[in-house]
Scaffold this motif. Structure first.
Motif, short mmCIF file in Angstrom:
data_model
loop_
_atom_site.label_atom_id
_atom_site.label_comp_id
_atom_site.label_asym_id
_atom_site.label_seq_id
_atom_site.Cartn_x
_atom_site.Cartn_y
_atom_site.Cartn_z
N HIS A 30 0.76 -1.14 0.07
CA HIS A 30 0.07 0.20 0.02
C HIS A 30 1.39 1.19 -0.08
CE1 HIS A 30 -2.48 -3.07 1.55
NE2 HIS A 30 -3.42 -2.52 1.38
N VAL A 31 0.33 2.07 -1.08
CA VAL A 31 1.34 3.43 -0.66
C VAL A 31 0.10 4.63 -0.44
CG1 VAL A 31 1.69 5.16 -2.10
CG2 VAL A 31 2.69 2.58 -2.36
N VAL A 32 0.36 5.35 0.44
CA VAL A 32 -0.81 6.22 0.99
C VAL A 32 0.18 7.73 0.61
CG1 VAL A 32 -1.86 7.57 3.04
CG2 VAL A 32 -0.99 4.75 2.72
N VAL A 33 -1.30 8.45 0.24
CA VAL A 33 -1.01 9.89 -0.85
C VAL A 33 -1.93 10.22 -0.02
CG1 VAL A 33 0.34 9.32 -3.12
CG2 VAL A 33 -1.94 9.71 -2.19
N ALA A 34 -1.77 12.08 0.57
CA ALA A 34 -2.71 12.79 1.25
C ALA A 34 -3.93 12.77 0.14
CB ALA A 34 -1.98 14.25 1.80
N SER A 35 -3.30 13.37 -0.86
CA SER A 35 -4.08 13.56 -2.00
C SER A 35 -3.57 13.06 -3.03
CB SER A 35 -4.78 14.88 -2.36
OG SER A 35 -5.66 15.08 -3.33
N TYR A 36 -4.51 13.05 -4.48
CA TYR A 36 -3.80 12.57 -5.54
C TYR A 36 -3.43 13.37 -6.18
CZ TYR A 36 -6.43 8.05 -5.21
OH TYR A 36 -6.98 6.74 -4.92
N ARG A 37 -3.93 15.03 -6.24
CA ARG A 37 -3.42 16.07 -6.38
C ARG A 37 -1.47 16.51 -5.83
NH1 ARG A 37 -6.35 19.47 -8.95
NH2 ARG A 37 -4.82 21.77 -8.05
N GLU A 38 -1.27 15.45 -5.18
CA GLU A 38 -0.18 15.61 -4.35
C GLU A 38 0.81 14.94 -5.89
OE1 GLU A 38 0.92 16.86 -1.91
OE2 GLU A 38 -0.99 17.57 -1.15
N LEU A 39 0.10 13.66 -6.39
CA LEU A 39 0.81 13.57 -7.33
C LEU A 39 0.68 14.45 -8.90
CD1 LEU A 39 -0.88 9.58 -8.01
CD2 LEU A 39 1.43 10.52 -7.27
N ALA A 40 -0.71 14.80 -9.18
CA ALA A 40 0.00 16.24 -10.41
C ALA A 40 -1.90 16.41 -9.91
CB ALA A 40 -0.69 14.73 -11.85
N LEU A 41 -1.15 17.82 -10.90
CA LEU A 41 -2.72 18.73 -10.83
C LEU A 41 -4.09 18.38 -11.79
CD1 LEU A 41 -0.98 21.91 -10.91
CD2 LEU A 41 -1.60 20.75 -8.70
N LYS A 42 -3.45 17.66 -13.04
CA LYS A 42 -4.47 17.58 -13.95
C LYS A 42 -5.17 15.73 -13.63
CE LYS A 42 -3.21 20.76 -17.68
NZ LYS A 42 -4.78 21.02 -17.80
N ALA A 59 1.23 -2.25 -6.22
CA ALA A 59 0.81 -2.31 -4.55
C ALA A 59 -0.46 -0.91 -4.91
CB ALA A 59 1.75 -0.93 -4.64
N GLU A 60 -1.12 -1.06 -3.95
CA GLU A 60 -2.55 -0.55 -4.59
C GLU A 60 -2.42 1.26 -2.87
OE1 GLU A 60 -7.09 0.09 -1.97
OE2 GLU A 60 -5.80 -1.83 -1.35
#
Length: 68
Positions: A30-42, A59-60
């Protein structure tokens, strides 16, 4: 939490590439991100990055936004 990856140059992919390699090496499930916007804006780029990370590592990816 093991590591925080941060990209210092907008549009660069080095931190993302490091993340993918670290997830592969550690066999993370598992990989946890605060928001998908942390990866990219679009959204289209977010989807592409999520697909690559999932395909390359198995990984999920979990966004904390989904739980707030």
């Amino acid at each position: 939490m093991a590591t925080v990856f941060h990209e210092y140059v907008p549009g660069a992919q080095s931190a993302f590439a490091e993340l993918v390699e670290a997830v592969k090496h550690a066999e993370v499930k598992h990989v946890v991100v605060a928001s998908y916007r942390e990866l990219a804006l679009k959204r289209s780029l977010q989807n592409a990055m999520l697909a690559h990370l999932t395909y390359a590592t198995g990984a999920e990816v979990i966004s904390l936004d989904e739980y707030s």
